[in-house]
Design a protein around this motif. Structure first.
Motif, PDB file in Angstrom:
ATOM      1  N   LEU A 235     -26.605  -0.286   6.206  1.00 27.01           N
ATOM      2  CA  LEU A 235     -28.003  -0.334   5.796  1.00 27.01           C
ATOM      3  C   LEU A 235     -28.102  -1.204   4.542  1.00 27.01           C
ATOM      4  CD1 LEU A 235     -30.867   0.796   6.370  1.00 27.01           C
ATOM      5  CD2 LEU A 235     -30.375   2.564   4.670  1.00 27.01           C
ATOM      6  N   VAL A 236     -28.994  -2.180   4.561  1.00 27.79           N
ATOM      7  CA  VAL A 236     -29.170  -3.121   3.436  1.00 27.79           C
ATOM      8  C   VAL A 236     -30.599  -2.996   2.931  1.00 27.79           C
ATOM      9  CG1 VAL A 236     -29.037  -5.521   2.668  1.00 27.79           C
ATOM     10  CG2 VAL A 236     -27.494  -4.682   4.467  1.00 27.79           C
ATOM     11  N   VAL A 237     -30.737  -2.826   1.595  1.00 25.58           N
ATOM     12  CA  VAL A 237     -32.053  -2.794   0.945  1.00 25.58           C
ATOM     13  C   VAL A 237     -32.069  -3.871  -0.129  1.00 25.58           C
ATOM     14  CG1 VAL A 237     -33.702  -1.431  -0.389  1.00 25.58           C
ATOM     15  CG2 VAL A 237     -32.334  -0.327   1.387  1.00 25.58           C
ATOM     16  N   GLN A 238     -33.137  -4.673  -0.146  1.00 26.78           N
ATOM     17  CA  GLN A 238     -33.266  -5.755  -1.114  1.00 26.78           C
ATOM     18  C   GLN A 238     -34.591  -5.640  -1.864  1.00 26.78           C
ATOM     19  OE1 GLN A 238     -33.056  -9.295   1.296  1.00 26.78           O
ATOM     20  NE2 GLN A 238     -30.846  -9.521   1.001  1.00 26.78           N
ATOM     21  N   SER A 239     -34.570  -6.144  -3.098  1.00 26.28           N
ATOM     22  CA  SER A 239     -35.816  -6.264  -3.866  1.00 26.28           C
ATOM     23  C   SER A 239     -35.776  -7.574  -4.634  1.00 26.28           C
ATOM     24  CB  SER A 239     -35.975  -5.101  -4.842  1.00 26.28           C
ATOM     25  OG  SER A 239     -35.049  -5.210  -5.907  1.00 26.28           O
ATOM     26  N   PRO A 240     -36.935  -8.224  -4.802  1.00 17.46           N
ATOM     27  CA  PRO A 240     -36.957  -9.478  -5.575  1.00 17.46           C
ATOM     28  C   PRO A 240     -36.492  -9.222  -7.009  1.00 17.46           C
ATOM     29  CG  PRO A 240     -39.031  -9.133  -4.414  1.00 17.46           C
ATOM     30  CD  PRO A 240     -38.262  -7.865  -4.312  1.00 17.46           C
TER      31      PRO A 240
END
Length: 501
Positions: A235-240
């Motif tokens: 599971l991959v979560v990204q934020s700017p």
């Protein structure tokens, strides 16, 4: 005898010194702003990392629960003895009837079927919505027992993930299995509700291909990767990358404004200080002249060239003060035991009290004597006698106003000058003094049968009165107080007077 030559050192420039100080302060403020900005950036980075980490944990928990529900459903069905009987002894029609009955109970699934021990679908695979890719996966060795989750994306709109559970008979022999395919929509919903709208999330398979998700980007992004249980998925979560939060930006702006204001005030203060310092030194010179009777002033060596002329005048005044040093050192105005003014101080202050009397102020002179003081010394020793004197001195300090004067003349004789008190006020003052004296004795731990006798007289105009006359009258009144039994204050009355006043 010629005086030794003084070492001359070069004078510094006040202007250069203040400019250096100002530059130093600017440097410190700049460093402070830089540190504040760095702390804000670090705080923002850590806050973002914690946030997406929390989102990833929430999303993974939702996925694990959703996948666990399907596994539990499939495992419970596989352990059903009715299913084992259907696979072992049931007709194809009975086996298909069992599947269709379960399909109606599971509206979210895409396909459901029974398979034999060789991985072949029992019945018409197409009617159970089992595609060719799923059938190939079921026929591979170990497909019924390894528990792998396989994702199929061949048909748009029918993307799904396959679950398989083996079915055994009572002796543990493999009879076949139960196959379940689930659309990816429930998994998409499980992760969508866990992240903020501006963040990206994706579920990747073991080869790194996306299963579900949205918004994954390349470039400057903060990212958290978490494995999903024993599926082999990630599971991959990204934020700017956000360099400063709105709160952090406000703090930096507020810090810049505050530091700028402090710097402006400091610059103005330094400029004003340079302009007024010479005037301050001239004022100091005037103060030194006014304090000519106090302790001498050491020679002033100016640090700045701007002060040299003023320093020369101050040093001239200091030499005049030093000429009086010997006489001032010999002139002691304080009693060494009680720290009260002594007789010389009283004599110095007396003309001022006479001046007050001439200006129609009521000025009383009170002479005090400690009752049975000689007996205290004889019986308990001079150390105790000194403590008694200190007790009276402390009481006098507590009850003497700024305009009054209390002094020790000698031995246990004290004298007090009191201004602007009438007879009733003097009596009240004497009573408070007696009470305070006893309190101080108790504070010293002295349980003594002693008190205070006092004689009081009013000062007259200087032309008709003198310090000796006033002391003589007060001493006479004090003698009357002792004659009348001690522990009281008696006012001096002129012979032939009726005693009123």
């Amino acid at each position: 005898m010629p005086l030794p030559a003084q070492t001359v050192r070069p004078s510094a420039s006040l202007q250069r010194h203040l400019m250096g100080l100002l530059l130093g302060v600017v440097g410190i403020f700049g460093a402070g702003i830089g540190l504040s900005l760095w702390f804000s950036l670090e705080s923002t980075r850590e806050e973002q990392q914690r946030l997406i980490g929390y989102e990833a944990e929430q999303a993974r928990g939702n996925l694990v629960r959703r996948l666990g529900d399907y596994r539990t459903l499939l495992d419970n069905a596989a352990r059903d003895r009715e299913l084992a009987d259907v696979l072992a002894f049931g007709t194809p029609e009975a086996q298909q009837a069992w599947v269709r009955a379960r399909q109606r109970l599971l509206p979210e699934i895409l396909g459901l079927a029974l398979v034999d021990a060789h991985g072949e679908v029992v019945g018409d695979a197409a009617s159970f919505r089992i595609g060719p890719a799923c059938q190939r996966d079921l026929r591979r060795p170990g497909a019924l027992t390894d528990g792998r989750l396989l994702v199929h994306r061949q048909q748009a709109g029918a993307e799904h993930v396959d679950f398989v559970a083996a079915v055994h008979d009572v002796r543990g022999m493999l009879l076949g299995g139960i196959f379940l395919s689930v659309r990816l929509d429930p998994l998409q919903r499980a992760i969508d509700g866990s992240i903020l709208p501006e963040h990206a999330i994706a579920l990747l398979d073991a080869e790194g291909r996306p299963i579900v998700g949205h918004g994954l980007q390349r470039g400057a992004m903060r990212e958290v990767r978490l494995p999903v249980a024993d599926t082999g998925w990630t599971l991959v979560v990204q934020s700017p990358v956000q360099w400063l939060t709105r709160s952090g930006g406000r703090q930096v702006v507020a810090g810049l404004l505050t530091l700028g204001a402090v710097l402006a005030v400091l610059v103005i203060g330094i400029v004003q200080l340079r302009r007024t310092m010479v005037r301050d030194i001239v004022s100091t010179l005037d103060a030194l002249k006014a304090l000519a009777r106090n302790e001498p002033v050491p020679t002033i060596m100016p640090h700045y060239v701007e002060f040299e002329q003023v320093a020369e005048d101050i040093n001239l005044t200091a030499r005049h003060l030093q000429e009086q040093r010997a006489r001032l050192e010999r002139l002691s105005l304080t009693d060494p035991l009680t720290a009260l003014p002594n007789r010389r101080a009283f004599e110095t202050r007396f003309p001022q009290a006479q001046g007050m009397a001439e200006r129609q102020h009521r000025v009383a002179l009170v002479m005090l004597d400690i009752d049975h003081f000689k007996g205290v010394n004889d019986r308990f020793g001079h150390a105790v006698g000194d403590q008694v004197l200190l007790a009276l001195a402390q009481a006098l300090k507590d009850l003497t106003r700024r305009a009054d004067l209390a002094a020790r003349l000698a031995g246990d004789e004290f004298v007090v000058l009191l201004t602007d008190l009438d007879a009733a006020g003097l009596d009240a003052w004497y009573q408070r003094l007696s009470d305070r004296f006893r309190s101080e004795l108790n504070a010293f731990g002295l349980d003594l049968q002693t008190g205070l006798s006092a004689g009081q007289t009013w000062l007259g105009p200087a032309s008709r009165d003198s310090i000796d006359d006033a002391l003589m009258r007060a001493d006479h009144a004090l003698y009357q107080a002792k004659e009348r039994g001690r522990g009281r204050m008696v006012q001096y009355v002129e012979p032939g007077s009726d005693g009123a006043g």
